[in-house]
Design an enzyme around this catalytic site. Structure first.
Site, PDB file in Angstrom:
ATOM      1  N   LYS A   1       2.537  -1.299  16.119  1.00 26.06           N
ATOM      2  CA  LYS A   1       3.779  -1.205  15.363  1.00 26.06           C
ATOM      3  C   LYS A   1       3.920   0.173  14.724  1.00 26.06           C
ATOM      4  CE  LYS A   1       6.101  -3.204  11.322  1.00 26.06           C
ATOM      5  NZ  LYS A   1       5.997  -4.172  10.219  1.00 26.06           N
ATOM      6  N   GLN A   2       2.802   0.700  14.241  1.00 26.95           N
ATOM      7  CA  GLN A   2       2.825   1.967  13.514  1.00 26.95           C
ATOM      8  C   GLN A   2       1.444   2.600  13.571  1.00 26.95           C
ATOM      9  OE1 GLN A   2       3.992   0.287   9.746  1.00 26.95           O
ATOM     10  NE2 GLN A   2       1.922   0.188   8.996  1.00 26.95           N
TER      11      GLN A   2
ATOM     12  N   GLU B   1      -0.582  -3.809  12.101  1.00 27.20           N
ATOM     13  CA  GLU B   1       0.109  -5.067  11.777  1.00 27.20           C
ATOM     14  C   GLU B   1       0.504  -5.916  12.987  1.00 27.20           C
ATOM     15  OE1 GLU B   1       3.293  -4.830   8.962  1.00 27.20           O
ATOM     16  OE2 GLU B   1       2.058  -3.941   7.422  1.00 27.20           O
TER      17      GLU B   1
ATOM     18  N   TRP C   1       0.830  -1.213   0.000  1.00 27.40           N
ATOM     19  CA  TRP C   1       0.000   0.000   0.000  1.00 27.40           C
ATOM     20  C   TRP C   1       0.863   1.260   0.000  1.00 27.40           C
ATOM     21  CZ3 TRP C   1      -2.054   2.541   4.985  1.00 27.40           C
ATOM     22  CH2 TRP C   1      -1.097   2.487   5.995  1.00 27.40           C
ATOM     23  N   ASP C   2       2.198   1.099  -0.117  1.00 27.09           N
ATOM     24  CA  ASP C   2       3.091   2.250  -0.035  1.00 27.09           C
ATOM     25  C   ASP C   2       2.841   3.275  -1.131  1.00 27.09           C
ATOM     26  OD1 ASP C   2       5.621   1.230   1.963  1.00 27.09           O
ATOM     27  OD2 ASP C   2       4.368  -0.303   1.052  1.00 27.09           O
TER      28      ASP C   2
END
Length: 824
Positions: A614-615, A493, A354-355
């Site tokens: 995680k983010q 994630e 998805w970057d």
């Protein structure tokens, strides 16, 4: 500091693999890591070459099951060029005394150079000077120039120049238990006394890859004739020859290489065309001249200039440089996506995630034709995504979390935790939000370019089919009279299941649910943006009835969003029931806890039990949407969300993130840009260092993090300038931090080019003289008409425009709730 150059003035074996990734050269067609030309894969070096979209699948028996992985293939090593003085060893930095060392990546010209002076065991001192390029204009060509200067000796020098197709995929330690031999030799040979060629084939996808090399030797800039010996083994071919080394007299070996594959257009046969290309190519200096010209043209439209901040400027240009090397005009006809790690290494197997969400905004405003080609990669895999949806019992199109050659789900079933050595189930394919990202990207491209032809022909169909899929993911809860999305994963994630559950997936992930509402709203607007004829044809082709669109409208108004505490958006349903995590204790115990999931699993615990991410997950909503937009979405969903609670949400989730992804600091910097500029700038600077300083402690050598690189550029481009696109109006609302005295950039919006200069006090926007139409520009709730050749300067403190050319400025109130793509 020269802010156009990344320079290393020492040789550190432990840092060499990182430098090889950062010094990768590419042209959008293929890329080669910045490894020393004499090196082969070992514990220090990894000289990988990668074709954009060059994949192959292999099967491996792991943990009692057969696992199939599609990998970005390490292609034949064209760099390999070795030398040794008479009676000495082949040159190796590890076996000589280094007297001088300098490696330089010149980003302005796209050249990697190296100068080494060394003393060997016979006390001979020699200077080695090398330059290399991957041609940005002729995408099939590369060149290596090697100059050897015997400083205190004379004698014969043996040269070995090879094309090595015996290489395997060995660039990622945790993949080494998997099968890694992708190439099979087909043929090799000498075309004439100067040119050799090699043809190999991938053993599953049957992609044929050819390389050809032409070696010339020069003394005092005059080509000299030499006798050559051809060495040939299966998958390997080389020329060996001897040259006379004379004290303090440079001798130059020039290696011109071509790279062709069986999927290339306008060719006959790869090895034939590769051989022809190097036979007719110019010498190094001639190729360099045209290569530099192409980079000059690129930088004139793509550079972002900062004032009085050399390191920030250098790293920013490094990030832009790698973006332009990963995807360029050379990529347009290749049918490729944009990989999370560039074509710079083998991490993530070269897959597309998805970057794009972080990468496309930069391309949209400078080279939108490249964005269009990357979106067409998704469109060509629409049917494969429809099949994936059918297999899941869903409507529309379900795009994969990891995509490769044909668009099937490439996410592995097992992943290795290097801390425990255990192979664990991988559920990341449940990140259905990748579908929303694709729809978002299509709409943003359309908003930026106004490309109705692309939108009508391709984009609208993707958006509508993704909307159908996300709508069919929902479940109606009669008790709550709300629609829910069950059994998914969010961007976080870490969390892939509930602590006591055997089934993977989480319910009502806030980001997934709100993005579904965004997609459904966008799908409705899409139908309104199409001509009546195209709308009818598309609905007829898709079997899209008005009743289905009415259901979307109902879902928009009844999508569930879970809150806890005082106005905190819950990352997912039940998040508030998880335990708080001992951040301080684990930081004391382990130091670096970015990969907290691996640490806890190795301890026999699970991150699923804790409020630890995680983010950015919930914070992604504040990254993608303004406070006004988000308030509008949630109001339409039936929630009275107070934008004043956004800072409280940001603080809550920042405290509970390990920042285990390079994207995390990007998002955190962005969402703090209005409320805490100093902290935003601090996180921006940290994000800027992600790869160049390898802040994750050993991941960048496997491939750069392209999303994070693009994200830093976009913070300057859109976040700090407050650049937003709504309807046909360009909104600006600058908030430039003090650490950024001035920035200058060029952008392309709706076919027009603009120069933007911003400081903490002012912003000037100038339209190119040659543009064909005026542009509506909004600042502080007023709209101005910017004519071609004119400029406006805004006082950021007072919001007063000053026209640099005397003219009347017609102003009216700017409505932020104008429907995107529609009329007021």
């Amino acid at each position: 500091m020269d802010n156009w150059k990344l320079i290393y003035e020492d040789f550190h074996p432990s840092k060499e693999s990182l430098r090889e990734a950062l010094c990768t050269l590419g042209n959008g067609y293929f890329a080669t890591r910045g490894a020393a030309s004499e090196s082969e894969a070992d514990e220090i070096h990894y000289p990988g070459t990668y074709l954009a979209g060059g994949y192959n699948r292999l099967k491996t028996d792991i943990a009692g099951r057969v696992v199939e992985n599609e990998d970005l293939v390490n292609m034949p090593n064209w760099l390999l060029t070795k030398f040794r003085p008479e009676g000495g060893e082949w040159f190796n930095l590890m076996s000589v005394d280094i007297l001088f060392y300098r490696q330089e990546l010149n980003m302005k010209e796209g050249i990697l150079s190296r100068k080494v002076r060394f003393r060997d065991k016979q006390n001979r001192e020699t200077t080695l000077i090398q330059r290399r390029l991957l041609h940005m204009d002729n995408m099939h060509l590369a060149a290596l120039e090697t100059t050897i200067i015997p400083e205190n000796w004379s004698g014969s020098i043996q040269i070995h120049s090879a094309l090595d197709g015996t290489v395997i995929n060995a660039g990622v330690e945790r993949y080494k238990q998997l099968n890694s031999k992708h190439l099979e030799p087909i043929k090799a040979g000498a075309v004439n006394e100067n040119v050799i060629y090699l043809l190999v084939e991938t053993n599953s996808s049957f992609l044929r890859v050819a390389e050809a090399a032409r070696n010339h030797v020069y003394s005092e800039d005059k080509q000299i004739k030499i006798e050559r010996k051809v060495i040939e083994q299966p998958g390997y071919i080389a020329q060996e020859f001897f040259i006379d080394g004379v004290q303090r007299k440079p001798v130059k070996i020039e290696k011109i290489v071509s790279f062709y594959t069986s999927r290339d257009p306008a060719i006959s046969e790869p090895s034939l065309d590769a051989s022809e290309a190097v036979r007719h190519a110019g010498n190094f200096d001639k190729l360099l001249q045209s290569h530099i010209l192409q980079w000059d043209h690129l930088w004139k439209r793509c550079d972002i200039q900062l004032h009085d901040n050399d390191r920030t400027q250098m790293i920013l240009r490094l990030h832009i440089f790698h973006l332009l090397q990963t995807v360029s005009r050379n990529s347009i006809d290749l049918d490729i996506g944009v990989p999370a790690r560039g074509w710079h290494g083998e991490a993530y197997r070269g897959h597309i995630f998805w970057d794009e969400l972080f990468i496309f905004p930069y391309l949209n405003l400078r080279i939108p034709v490249v964005t269009k080609s990357l979106l067409l990669y998704r469109y060509r895999r629409l049917n494969r995504s429809r099949l994936a949806a059918q297999e899941e019992g869903l409507k529309g199109a379900l795009y994969p979390w990891q995509s490769g050659s044909n668009g099937r789900e490439e996410t592995q079933h097992l992943h290795l935790n290097p801390k425990s050595g255990r192979w664990l189930p991988d559920h990341t394919h449940l990140q259905r939000h990748v579908n929303a990202a694709i729809a978002y990207n299509v709409w943003q491209y359309f908003k930026t370019t106004g490309d109705l032809e692309f939108f009508s022909t391709y984009g609208a169909e993707m958006i509508l089919e993704i909307a159908r899929c996300l709508a069919s993911l929902t479940t109606y809860n009669k008790e709550l009279d709300r629609y829910e999305i069950l059994g998914v994963m969010g961007p976080d994630e870490y969390h892939d299941r509930y602590p006591e559950s055997e089934e993977p997936g989480l319910n009502n992930n806030a980001y997934t649910n709100v993005m579904t509402v965004y997609v459904l709203r966008t799908a409705v607007k899409t139908l309104g943006a199409l001509s009546p004829k195209r709308r009818h044809d598309l609905q007829e082709m898709l079997g899209l009835e008005q009743s289905e669109v009415d259901l979307w409208e109902e879902m928009i108004g009844k999508m569930r969003l879970v809150f806890h505490g005082n106005g905190i958006i819950s990352q997912f349903e039940g998040y508030d029931q998880l335990m708080e995590f001992d951040w301080e204790g684990y930081e004391k115990k382990y130091g670096d806890i970015q990969r907290l999931d691996r640490i806890l699993e190795a301890e026999g615990d699970s991150v699923n039990r804790y409020k630890a991410s995680k983010q950015a997950d919930v914070l992604m909503l504040f990254y993608l949407f303004s406070a006004e937009e988000l308030h509008e979405f949630l109001k339409e969903m039936g929630y009275d969300f107070d934008p004043q609670s956004i800072p409280k949400n940001i603080e809550y989730y920042q405290k509970r993130s390990s920042n285990g992804s390079t994207l995390s600091n990007i998002v955190h910097s962005w969402v703090l840009a209005r409320s805490d500029r100093p902290r935003s700038w601090e996180l921006f600077c940290k994000a800027l260092e992600s790869d160049v300083s390898d802040i994750q402690g050993g991941t960048t050598h496997e491939g750069i993090h392209l999303g994070a690189m693009a994200g830093t550029v976009d913070i300057l481009q859109r976040c700090y300038t407050g650049l937003e696109l709504h309807d046909d109006i360009l909104f600006v609302n600058p908030s430039i931090p003090r650490g950024l005295p001035q920035l200058f950039m060029r952008i392309k919006y709706r076919g027009n080019w603009f120069d933007i200069t911003a400081t903490p006090q002012t912003m000037t926007i100038a339209s190119d003289k040659g543009e064909l139409h005026s542009t509506k520009l909004s600042f502080q709730n007023k709209i101005y008409e910017l004519e071609p050749g004119e400029s406006l300067t805004f006082d950021v403190g007072q919001g007063l425009p000053r026209a640099h050319k005397p003219r009347k400025v017609q102003a009216r109130r700017a409505g932020r709730n104008i429907p995107e793509g529609g009329k007021k």
